[in-house]
Design a protein around this motif. Structure first.
Motif, short mmCIF file in Angstrom:
data_model
loop_
_atom_site.label_atom_id
_atom_site.label_comp_id
_atom_site.label_asym_id
_atom_site.label_seq_id
_atom_site.Cartn_x
_atom_site.Cartn_y
_atom_site.Cartn_z
N GLY A 93 35.55 -1.53 0.67
CA GLY A 93 34.35 -0.73 0.48
C GLY A 93 33.73 -0.35 1.81
O GLY A 93 34.15 -0.81 2.88
N CYS A 94 32.70 0.48 1.75
CA CYS A 94 32.03 0.95 2.96
C CYS A 94 31.23 -0.16 3.64
O CYS A 94 30.99 -0.13 4.84
CB CYS A 94 31.11 2.13 2.65
SG CYS A 94 29.62 1.67 1.72
N GLY A 95 30.83 -1.16 2.86
CA GLY A 95 30.10 -2.30 3.41
C GLY A 95 28.60 -2.12 3.47
O GLY A 95 27.87 -3.08 3.72
N CYS A 100 28.45 -2.51 -2.46
CA CYS A 100 29.08 -3.40 -1.47
C CYS A 100 28.16 -4.57 -1.13
O CYS A 100 28.62 -5.71 -1.03
CB CYS A 100 29.44 -2.64 -0.19
SG CYS A 100 30.89 -1.57 -0.38
N GLN A 105 32.51 -4.38 -3.79
CA GLN A 105 33.14 -3.35 -2.98
C GLN A 105 34.30 -2.66 -3.72
O GLN A 105 34.66 -1.54 -3.39
CB GLN A 105 33.64 -3.92 -1.65
CG GLN A 105 34.78 -4.88 -1.75
CD GLN A 105 34.34 -6.30 -2.06
OE1 GLN A 105 33.16 -6.60 -2.26
NE2 GLN A 105 35.31 -7.20 -2.12
N CYS A 108 32.97 0.60 -4.95
CA CYS A 108 32.28 1.44 -3.96
C CYS A 108 32.78 2.87 -4.10
O CYS A 108 33.98 3.12 -4.18
CB CYS A 108 32.56 0.91 -2.55
SG CYS A 108 31.96 1.98 -1.22
N ARG A 111 35.18 3.72 -1.24
CA ARG A 111 36.20 2.73 -0.92
C ARG A 111 37.52 3.39 -0.51
O ARG A 111 37.83 4.50 -0.90
CB ARG A 111 36.44 1.79 -2.09
CG ARG A 111 37.34 2.37 -3.15
CD ARG A 111 37.65 1.38 -4.25
NE ARG A 111 38.51 1.99 -5.21
CZ ARG A 111 38.11 2.79 -6.18
NH1 ARG A 111 36.83 3.04 -6.35
NH2 ARG A 111 38.97 3.34 -7.01
#
Length: 126
Positions: A93-95, A100, A105, A108, A111
């Motif tokens: 995922g983008c975080g 996320c 995630q 996401c 992702r």
């Protein structure tokens, strides 16, 4: 190194491919075991939705469920990883989005699925 490459729906072959090199913050893993799952079968048959949507394309190296030992690390990566046994978590995922941050995630919207959708070119998919 040798890799199984799906070149078109219903066509796969073992090919000699360049050995990977780790980019900054990355590692290269000597894979001991790789699973073949339903997603891989969908890719082989050309039925995977990502192929129709353009998120994935042939040729493609399957095997996104794997385990192995870290063989080398890229710039900025702790060398303590070398020699450690690891397994793949290929849904990244983008975080930073809400999903996320809550530990989800895998859903996401941004992702990357290494070897299938997104990721560093050549990392798993060609």
């Amino acid at each position: 190194m040798r890799a199984l490459v799906i070149t078109a729906p219903g066509r796969a072959e073992v090919q000699e491919v360049p050995a990977p090199t780790p980019g900054p913050g990355e590692v290269v893993v000597d894979v001991d075991r790789a699973g073949i799952c339903g997603t891989d079968i969908e890719i082989f048959h050309g039925e995977m939705a990502y192929l129709r949507s353009g998120h994935a394309r042939f040729p493609m190296r399957i095997g996104h469920e794997w385990t192995g030992i870290v063989a080398s690390v890229g710039a900025g990566t702790d060398t303590g990883w070398i020699g450690r046994r690891v397994m793949g978590d290929t849904m990244l995922g983008c975080g930073s989005c809400r999903r996320c941050r809550r530990g989800n995630q895998h859903v996401c919207a941004e992702r990357h699925e290494l070897g299938i959708r997104g990721g560093r070119p050549g990392a798993l998919a060609e």
